[in-house]
Design a protein around this motif. Structure first.
Motif, PDB file in Angstrom:
ATOM      1  N   LEU A 210       0.831  -1.204   0.000  1.00 55.82           N
ATOM      2  CA  LEU A 210       0.000   0.000   0.000  1.00 55.82           C
ATOM      3  C   LEU A 210       0.868   1.257   0.000  1.00 55.82           C
ATOM      4  O   LEU A 210       0.645   2.197  -0.780  1.00 55.82           O
ATOM      5  N   VAL A 211       1.881   1.265   0.862  1.00 53.95           N
ATOM      6  CA  VAL A 211       2.745   2.449   0.968  1.00 53.95           C
ATOM      7  C   VAL A 211       3.689   2.551  -0.221  1.00 53.95           C
ATOM      8  O   VAL A 211       3.999   3.657  -0.680  1.00 53.95           O
ATOM      9  N   TYR A 212       4.130   1.424  -0.762  1.00 48.90           N
ATOM     10  CA  TYR A 212       4.946   1.486  -1.975  1.00 48.90           C
ATOM     11  C   TYR A 212       4.166   2.150  -3.109  1.00 48.90           C
ATOM     12  O   TYR A 212       4.701   2.991  -3.843  1.00 48.90           O
ATOM     13  N   ALA A 213       2.889   1.778  -3.270  1.00 47.56           N
ATOM     14  CA  ALA A 213       2.075   2.388  -4.328  1.00 47.56           C
ATOM     15  C   ALA A 213       1.932   3.894  -4.110  1.00 47.56           C
ATOM     16  O   ALA A 213       2.051   4.687  -5.056  1.00 47.56           O
ATOM     17  N   PHE A 241       1.654  -2.560   9.508  1.00 45.11           N
ATOM     18  CA  PHE A 241       2.824  -2.578   8.630  1.00 45.11           C
ATOM     19  C   PHE A 241       2.826  -1.396   7.661  1.00 45.11           C
ATOM     20  O   PHE A 241       3.893  -0.965   7.220  1.00 45.11           O
ATOM     21  N   ALA A 242       1.659  -0.858   7.335  1.00 42.40           N
ATOM     22  CA  ALA A 242       1.629   0.395   6.579  1.00 42.40           C
ATOM     23  C   ALA A 242       2.256   1.510   7.400  1.00 42.40           C
ATOM     24  O   ALA A 242       3.041   2.324   6.888  1.00 42.40           O
ATOM     25  N   ALA A 243       1.931   1.556   8.686  1.00 47.41           N
ATOM     26  CA  ALA A 243       2.516   2.564   9.572  1.00 47.41           C
ATOM     27  C   ALA A 243       4.028   2.412   9.642  1.00 47.41           C
ATOM     28  O   ALA A 243       4.776   3.403   9.585  1.00 47.41           O
ATOM     29  N   GLU A 244       4.493   1.184   9.776  1.00 47.54           N
ATOM     30  CA  GLU A 244       5.940   0.928   9.842  1.00 47.54           C
ATOM     31  C   GLU A 244       6.649   1.480   8.610  1.00 47.54           C
ATOM     32  O   GLU A 244       7.690   2.139   8.707  1.00 47.54           O
ATOM     33  N   LYS A 245       6.079   1.208   7.425  1.00 44.73           N
ATOM     34  CA  LYS A 245       6.709   1.668   6.192  1.00 44.73           C
ATOM     35  C   LYS A 245       6.588   3.184   6.033  1.00 44.73           C
ATOM     36  O   LYS A 245       7.524   3.844   5.539  1.00 44.73           O
ATOM     37  N   CYS A 246       5.467   3.772   6.470  1.00 43.79           N
ATOM     38  CA  CYS A 246       5.318   5.235   6.428  1.00 43.79           C
ATOM     39  C   CYS A 246       6.403   5.908   7.260  1.00 43.79           C
ATOM     40  O   CYS A 246       7.023   6.903   6.827  1.00 43.79           O
ATOM     41  N   LEU A 247       6.628   5.409   8.461  1.00 42.03           N
ATOM     42  CA  LEU A 247       7.653   5.988   9.334  1.00 42.03           C
ATOM     43  C   LEU A 247       9.035   5.844   8.710  1.00 42.03           C
ATOM     44  O   LEU A 247       9.859   6.770   8.766  1.00 42.03           O
ATOM     45  N   GLU A 248       9.295   4.689   8.114  1.00 36.09           N
ATOM     46  CA  GLU A 248      10.589   4.455   7.476  1.00 36.09           C
ATOM     47  C   GLU A 248      10.852   5.465   6.361  1.00 36.09           C
ATOM     48  O   GLU A 248      12.000   5.883   6.137  1.00 36.09           O
ATOM     49  N   LEU A 249       9.781   5.891   5.677  1.00 39.32           N
ATOM     50  CA  LEU A 249       9.925   6.827   4.552  1.00 39.32           C
ATOM     51  C   LEU A 249       9.738   8.284   4.960  1.00 39.32           C
ATOM     52  O   LEU A 249       9.679   9.170   4.110  1.00 39.32           O
ATOM     53  N   GLY A 250       9.641   8.538   6.277  1.00 36.22           N
ATOM     54  CA  GLY A 250       9.654   9.913   6.756  1.00 36.22           C
ATOM     55  C   GLY A 250       8.311  10.573   6.949  1.00 36.22           C
ATOM     56  O   GLY A 250       8.240  11.779   7.181  1.00 36.22           O
TER      57      GLY A 250
END
Length: 448
Positions: A210-213, A241-250
């Motif tokens: 979801l976050v990659y898209a 896991f969307a939250a995890e990836k959002c945080l990783e990308l700032g």
């Protein structure tokens, strides 16, 4: 040849009380008008696509811990096998009925086609509620459920996965029963545990994808995730896991939610706070309990997150969680991107509001396809008797999501509607399935 309106009327007349299914059909068919105007031959496929190839409904008897017999309903809708074995999750939730399973299966056809992996569309589940049940009760239910379901599935026929109410525990119990009955260790379910046929990244896949898209869309417009304020609904795997990836990308994650309300951190959740919330949910607690972990958190009793100002909304809980009033509030509060982590979380009125106000709306069948994509990768690993590393699977997932984004963008532009990702997703998925059905003689058209 019947017109689009005539086909829609026929679908409604056949299933007049299946509201969720009819909503999903209307969303797809209405958006596809530019495709049918450009390529009229596809209208001849439409009636067949809207009708499942097979519907299985069965009784599930099981014994609770008090020794009393309980009865639930089980379902499996095998919707379309044109491009591969039926593929779609099993949902255990008290709201499950045939209409919901058909809507999910219908959506799954096009979602699976967008991944470019050889998977058809299907869905299943039961009105059983695993909440409040002991492990032994869930075990007995799952064994009874699989005792009937096993007759209708197989690695080259139909490969179910998890969904709401069906996680690693339930998949494990069902897989064990399948092996006991068939004497076969096959890749007949996905979402299995690592070490006995599962794939790395599968629990994270829908949220990460979801976050990659979203990230690809932002970069395509010369923007980035950095500093974006995100409202998330749900608090299960997709949201976590969307939250995890959002945080990783700032980005800054402001909310999570469950059926009772929304937990809001005005300054955002950091990684440690996300872990604390996950720990609460892992023991089947409620979002409200997070107030004990944070002095800054606020709890919005009985409310969804859509009143919180944001740049991006990621609805990741359940169907129809964004209605017309919610969409208007999001627009008024400056939301510019809505990417759907759940299945059909925005109703049709909400979608129109997003599109009328130039909100970048990316529909579920494209945005949350990461989960089924990695399920497809799990099937490939099972077939080859191999395991890929975490990085290998993650890179394949990222490549699939980039391809989905580009395909939706380019298909919409080709049909004269640049930026209409709803049209792009529906048209690209529909074309792939329709072409396969025509070439296999499942339907006939004079306009080949």
């Amino acid at each position: 040849m019947a017109t689009l309106e005539e086909i829609q009327c026929k679908v409604r007349s056949r299933d007049p009380n299946q509201d969720e299914f009819l909503q999903a059909v209307d969303e797809v068919l209405t958006s596809l008008k530019p495709l049918f105007e450009r390529y009229p031959k596809y209208l001849s496929v439409l009636s067949a696509v809207c009708e499942p190839e097979r519907v299985v409904q069965f009784r599930v008897p099981w014994q609770d811990d008090r020794g009393e017999m309980q009865i639930n309903r089980g379902f499996r809708v095998q919707f379309n096998q044109a491009i591969g074995p039926y593929k779609g999750g099993l949902r255990f939730h008290p709201t499950v009925n045939l209409s919901i399973i058909k809507f999910l299966g219908f959506e799954q056809i096009f979602k699976n086609a967008l991944t470019t992996l050889p998977m058809g569309g299907g869905k299943g589940g039961s009105d059983f509620d695993p909440k409040g049940k002991t492990d032994s009760e869930v075990l007995r239910f799952c064994q009874s459920f699989m005792t009937e379901l096993y007759k209708h599935i197989g690695p080259d026929t139909d490969v179910p996965a998890g969904d709401i109410g069906v996680g690693g525990r339930e998949i494990g119990f069902m897989f064990g029963q399948y092996k006991r009955i068939t004497n076969c260790h096959q890749g007949v379910l996905t979402g299995k545990g690592w070490g006995w046929g599962g794939s790395l990244i599968r629990p994270e896949a829908t949220g990460y994808g979801l976050v990659y898209a979203l990230d690809f869309a932002l970069k395509d417009g010369g923007d980035s995730m950095k500093g974006k304020k995100i409202t998330l609904s749900g608090s299960g795997n997709v949201a976590q896991f969307a939250a995890e990836k959002c945080l990783e990308l700032g980005a800054t994650v402001l909310t999570f939610s469950d059926s009772a309300g929304t937990i809001y951190e005005p300054n955002g959740f950091d990684a440690d706070k996300v872990k604390k919330l996950v720990a609460i949910k892992d023991r089947r607690g409620r979002c409200k309990e997070f107030l004990e972990q944070s002095s800054t958190a606020q709890y919005l009793e009985g409310k969804r997150p859509w009143g919180v100002k944001c740049d991006v909304a990621l609805p990741s809980a359940t169907q129809n969680e964004i209605e017309k009033a919610d969409a208007s509030t999001l627009v008024a509060n400056g939301c510019k991107f809505v990417f759907e982590g759940a299945n059909m979380p925005s109703d049709n009125d909400a979608i129109e509001i997003f599109k009328d106000n130039n909100v970048c709306y990316f529909p579920a069948k494209a945005a949350n396809a990461g989960g089924v994509a990695v399920s497809g990768l799990e099937m490939a690993q099972n077939s080859g008797r191999v395991h890929w590393t975490r990085n290998e699977v993650d890179q394949k997932l990222k490549g699939i999501m980039e391809n989905i984004y580009n395909t939706c963008r380019d298909t919409a532009a080709d049909l004269g509607k640049p930026g209409d990702y709803q049209l792009g997703a529906n048209a690209a998925g529909f074309k792939k399935v329709a072409d396969a059905m025509i070439e296999q003689g499942q339907v006939f058209t004079n306009k080949l």
